[in-house]
Design a protein around this motif. Sequence first.
Motif, PDB file in Angstrom:
ATOM      1  N   TRP A  85      -7.978  -0.767   4.815  1.00 20.24           N
ATOM      2  CA  TRP A  85      -6.997  -1.752   4.391  1.00 20.24           C
ATOM      3  C   TRP A  85      -7.472  -3.182   4.668  1.00 20.24           C
ATOM      4  N   ASN A  86      -8.179  -3.397   5.768  1.00 17.64           N
ATOM      5  CA  ASN A  86      -8.678  -4.737   6.077  1.00 17.64           C
ATOM      6  C   ASN A  86      -9.604  -5.234   4.976  1.00 17.64           C
ATOM      7  N   GLU A  87     -10.444  -4.344   4.474  1.00 18.24           N
ATOM      8  CA  GLU A  87     -11.327  -4.719   3.372  1.00 18.24           C
ATOM      9  C   GLU A  87     -10.518  -5.019   2.114  1.00 18.24           C
ATOM     10  N   ALA A  88      -9.484  -4.243   1.897  1.00 16.27           N
ATOM     11  CA  ALA A  88      -8.693  -4.402   0.670  1.00 16.27           C
ATOM     12  C   ALA A  88      -8.012  -5.760   0.605  1.00 16.27           C
ATOM     13  N   VAL A  89      -7.561  -6.287   1.748  1.00 16.41           N
ATOM     14  CA  VAL A  89      -6.809  -7.543   1.738  1.00 16.41           C
ATOM     15  C   VAL A  89      -7.637  -8.717   2.261  1.00 16.41           C
ATOM     16  N   HIS A  90      -8.890  -8.503   2.578  1.00 13.95           N
ATOM     17  CA  HIS A  90      -9.757  -9.578   3.063  1.00 13.95           C
ATOM     18  C   HIS A  90      -9.743 -10.766   2.088  1.00 13.95           C
ATOM     19  N   PRO A  91      -9.647 -11.980   2.599  1.00 17.47           N
ATOM     20  CA  PRO A  91      -9.798 -12.447   3.984  1.00 17.47           C
ATOM     21  C   PRO A  91      -8.473 -12.557   4.750  1.00 17.47           C
ATOM     22  N   HIS A  92      -7.389 -11.996   4.224  1.00 19.74           N
ATOM     23  CA  HIS A  92      -6.098 -12.095   4.899  1.00 19.74           C
ATOM     24  C   HIS A  92      -6.028 -11.128   6.073  1.00 19.74           C
ATOM     25  N   HIS A  93      -5.119 -11.411   7.014  1.00 19.19           N
ATOM     26  CA  HIS A  93      -4.930 -10.532   8.159  1.00 19.19           C
ATOM     27  C   HIS A  93      -3.949  -9.426   7.774  1.00 19.19           C
ATOM     28  N   PRO A  94      -4.245  -8.172   8.130  1.00 17.88           N
ATOM     29  CA  PRO A  94      -3.380  -7.054   7.706  1.00 17.88           C
ATOM     30  C   PRO A  94      -1.975  -7.106   8.287  1.00 17.88           C
ATOM     31  N   SER A  95      -1.784  -7.829   9.386  1.00 21.00           N
ATOM     32  CA  SER A  95      -0.450  -7.904   9.988  1.00 21.00           C
ATOM     33  C   SER A  95       0.407  -9.013   9.401  1.00 21.00           C
ATOM     34  N   SER A  96      -0.164  -9.808   8.517  1.00 18.52           N
ATOM     35  CA  SER A  96       0.606 -10.917   7.948  1.00 18.52           C
ATOM     36  C   SER A  96       0.605 -10.936   6.431  1.00 18.52           C
ATOM     37  N   TRP A  97      -0.364 -10.255   5.805  1.00 21.68           N
ATOM     38  CA  TRP A  97      -0.446 -10.346   4.348  1.00 21.68           C
ATOM     39  C   TRP A  97       0.579  -9.439   3.674  1.00 21.68           C
ATOM     40  N   ALA A  98       1.165  -9.965   2.621  1.00 20.84           N
ATOM     41  CA  ALA A  98       2.031  -9.176   1.736  1.00 20.84           C
ATOM     42  C   ALA A  98       1.930  -9.779   0.342  1.00 20.84           C
ATOM     43  N   PRO A  99       2.051  -8.969  -0.686  1.00 17.09           N
ATOM     44  CA  PRO A  99       1.962  -9.516  -2.041  1.00 17.09           C
ATOM     45  C   PRO A  99       3.228 -10.291  -2.398  1.00 17.09           C
ATOM     46  N   ARG A 100       3.075 -11.311  -3.193  1.00 18.89           N
ATOM     47  CA  ARG A 100       4.267 -11.936  -3.769  1.00 18.89           C
ATOM     48  C   ARG A 100       4.936 -10.923  -4.697  1.00 18.89           C
ATOM     49  N   PRO A 101       6.252 -10.961  -4.787  1.00 18.04           N
ATOM     50  CA  PRO A 101       6.949  -9.955  -5.604  1.00 18.04           C
ATOM     51  C   PRO A 101       6.404  -9.850  -7.021  1.00 18.04           C
ATOM     52  N   GLU A 102       6.114 -11.004  -7.615  1.00 22.74           N
ATOM     53  CA  GLU A 102       5.629 -10.974  -8.993  1.00 22.74           C
ATOM     54  C   GLU A 102       4.200 -10.442  -9.104  1.00 22.74           C
ATOM     55  N   GLU A 103       3.476 -10.393  -7.968  1.00 20.54           N
ATOM     56  CA  GLU A 103       2.088  -9.925  -7.983  1.00 20.54           C
ATOM     57  C   GLU A 103       1.950  -8.448  -7.593  1.00 20.54           C
TER      58      GLU A 103
END
Length: 442
Positions: A85-103
């Motif tokens: 999951w860390n690779e999937a959302v990089h460079p964001h932190h997995p404990s803080s990243w979330a998609p915008r609803p429209e995304e």
Amino acid sequence: MPTTTGVTPSPRPATDRVQIFQVSTLYGAATAAAAIDAGQFDAPGTARRVLLVSNNAEIPETAVRLETMTGYERIAARFDQVVDWNEAVHPHHPSSWAPRPEEAPLWQRVLRTAWDLGTAPVELVVESIQVHPAKALAAVFAESPVHVYADGLMSYGPTRDELPQSVACRIRRVLHLDLVPGLRPLLLTEYGVGAELVDDDAFRSVLREIAEASRDSAEDAALTAAAAAAPTALLLGQYLAVLGILTGEEEEELHVRMLRGAAAAGHRSVVFKPHPTAPASYSTALHEEAARTGVTLTVLDGPLLAETFYERCRPELVVGCFSTAMLTAAVYYGVPVARVGTDMVLGRLTPYENSNRVPLTVVGHVVPDLEGDTAPTVPGAAPEGLAPLVRAVGYCMRPTAHPGMREEAAGYVAEHAGEPGLDLHFPAERLAELELRALTRA
């Protein structure tokens, strides 16, 4: 996305269903694996199982990676694919990243492509649904049913935050270990979600499997050396300073108190299992205390579960503050346990809603104080007074989630008014804020 290095995936089943298991700790992964082995996620081959690994540490790059933990590969072998999951959302932190609803729909297409999911229906199996990355996964796979597995004692407390109804309505069950036999989880009950026990034998079997893996690991020498010292007690470290509950010096002294108490109880050979992110100075202070009291001290600081030590070298005592591993020792291995500093930490805990409050409450109620007059013991079934206490504390933590428990909580406080320790669980300020003090005096 590549399969995690070192893990050979199982042959991919011919199925049009996918189950994604999100894990961040080996203990949690072991819980999920036990549920799989017990048939709580259907028979093998009926769904393609994906292990989604996340590292939620504040600085993931400096923390112990789950993939390096002894026994991880045995767990991962149950899955058809392992993704990061860390690779999937990089460079964001997995404990803080979330998609915008429209995304969110776009992110689902991206992840389906990256993980080769195609158009198959997806089920999510997550820990801590009230926080990321579980919340983010639920947002991305917005039509997927969700199963929550509980990683430890927090399941007995209330849901940390209110969930969007779009997520809450999809949660099917809470899978949890029977760490306090007879005590029912409060987690997610406000949404009508039922609890389901993970089979004891299945979990113990997974722990045995992890311990077997340690015999072929780099940590085998450390475990062998620890066993050779014939230890009779294990001390569990927790990193409370990083949570801001204690200072580093206070936590260091907490560990020293554990050693001092074990020595006073007659244990002359002791093992200390520090938290993976604890400073080395903690061990230094313990060595100094061990030399002063004439105790042989072995520090077991490799990437190992404490449960691995229980299997390899059965201690006569396990000491901690409020670690889940204490109850695991008692329930699954029959090892007597004792606590140190639990009341002190409970008194320091802020805000009142802190999710560590119920684990502290449970341990404080069922585990003897090593510095008190009661001998260490193996707690049995939940004592009669525990469930009412936990429910009253749970209400005071999240009153808006459980308005129907208000009268019950008020009754508990009124019935136990004046008893030692009541203010520790129900500070006057909290009762006044909830207008419970006036109610209990009526």
